[in-house]
Motif scaffolding. Structure first.
Motif, mmCIF file in Angstrom:
data_model
loop_
_atom_site.group_PDB
_atom_site.id
_atom_site.type_symbol
_atom_site.label_atom_id
_atom_site.label_comp_id
_atom_site.label_asym_id
_atom_site.label_seq_id
_atom_site.Cartn_x
_atom_site.Cartn_y
_atom_site.Cartn_z
ATOM 1 N N VAL A 119 -15.778 -30.223 67.286
ATOM 2 C CA VAL A 119 -16.495 -30.640 68.489
ATOM 3 C C VAL A 119 -17.080 -29.430 69.193
ATOM 4 O O VAL A 119 -16.394 -28.420 69.384
ATOM 5 N N ALA A 120 -18.350 -29.546 69.568
ATOM 6 C CA ALA A 120 -18.976 -28.595 70.475
ATOM 7 C C ALA A 120 -18.963 -29.233 71.854
ATOM 8 O O ALA A 120 -19.750 -30.129 72.146
ATOM 9 N N CYS A 121 -18.023 -28.797 72.670
ATOM 10 C CA CYS A 121 -17.907 -29.340 74.026
ATOM 11 C C CYS A 121 -18.931 -28.611 74.897
ATOM 12 O O CYS A 121 -18.680 -27.513 75.396
ATOM 13 N N THR A 122 -20.074 -29.230 75.070
ATOM 14 C CA THR A 122 -21.226 -28.595 75.701
ATOM 15 C C THR A 122 -21.216 -28.677 77.226
ATOM 16 O O THR A 122 -22.156 -28.220 77.873
ATOM 17 N N GLY A 123 -20.165 -29.242 77.796
ATOM 18 C CA GLY A 123 -20.074 -29.382 79.247
ATOM 19 C C GLY A 123 -18.931 -30.304 79.612
ATOM 20 O O GLY A 123 -17.930 -30.387 78.893
ATOM 21 N N HIS A 124 -19.060 -31.019 80.718
ATOM 22 C CA HIS A 124 -17.988 -31.863 81.226
ATOM 23 C C HIS A 124 -17.487 -32.846 80.170
ATOM 24 O O HIS A 124 -18.280 -33.479 79.453
ATOM 25 N N ALA A 125 -16.165 -32.960 80.090
ATOM 26 C CA ALA A 125 -15.522 -33.955 79.222
ATOM 27 C C ALA A 125 -14.477 -34.667 80.061
ATOM 28 O O ALA A 125 -13.416 -34.100 80.364
#
Length: 238
Positions: free
Chosen positions: A99-105
């Motif tokens: 996963v590329a967590c590109t911001g808010h999760a």
């Protein structure tokens, strides 16, 4: 795919991007599109390959579509159960999932993070949180299983019961993420990790070992999904 879920394959790495132009709310339609993308990925990487799942710049996913959730009824129940079934699918996916967590999760967005094999975030002001108890919702059993499986014991208590919001570095320490990179670099870093894993791992051994290593968690997760489904049915009947 649709305008909200984009599919790209380069060599043996499949990249699935969620981008609805807003918060990447996991609506019934987006979850259906994501499911179809995973179907396609499973076929494309059969026998070797890896998958990258990423969000749009600034947000991975803000969780379930609150308008659908507040509307209640079968549509809301199906959305919740589909979300956790998707997490179970990622956790048992036969190829490595990065996963590329590109911001808010947030909420279900954070639970999808927990289901992946390797999670890369970026430095910045974004947050990772299971915010259910802060917005008046009892945490689903399925969420409890995912949080407990991947977070440190102390972070689990703070995330599940206190709805603590974690910044990128704290999210690594807690177990939501494996590492963080410079802003904007997560998609490239995730693609590189996916390619490295594809080169390093023997596909069949990875798939079988994943199921063996996660057998207990997956059994508890499927049982929790069934229990959550029964809860949702009972509430609709009241």
């Amino acid at each position: 795919m649709t305008s909200a879920v984009h599919y790209h394959r380069r060599a043996d790495v499949v990249t699935i991007t969620m981008d609805d132009g807003k918060a990447n709310a996991l609506s019934p339609s987006l979850l259906a599109d994501l499911g179809r993308a995973l179907d396609r990925a499973a076929a494309d990487v059969e026998g070797g390959g890896a998958v990258v799942l990423q969000g749009r710049d600034g947000v991975f996913s803000a969780g379930f579509d609150l308008n659908v959730l507040r509307g209640g009824g079968p549509e809301a129940s199906d959305m919740v159960l589909t979300g956790f079934a998707t997490a179970a699918r990622l956790m048992s996916f036969p190829a490595p999932v990065v996963v590329a967590c590109t911001g808010h999760a947030i909420a279900m967005g954070a639970f999808l993070l927990l289901a992946a094999d390797y999670r890369i975030g970026t430095h910045g002001t974004y947050r990772v949180a299971a915010n259910e108890v802060a917005i008046g919702l009892t945490l689903p059993r399925s969420a409890v299983v995912l949080l407990e499986a991947r977070l440190t014991p102390a972070a689990f208590q703070r995330a599940a019961l206190l709805a603590e919001s974690f910044g990128p570095d704290d999210a690594v320490a807690a177990g939501f993420l494996d590492r963080v990179v410079e802003p904007g670099d997560a998609p490239v870093a995730a693609a590189n990790v996916a390619a490295e894993l594809n080169e390093r791992l023997v596909a069949a051994a990875h798939a079988e070992s994943k199921l063996r290593a996660r057998a207990d968690v997956l059994a508890r997760l499927h049982a929790a999904i069934s229990a959550d489904a029964e809860d949702l049915r009972s509430r609709r009947a009241d």
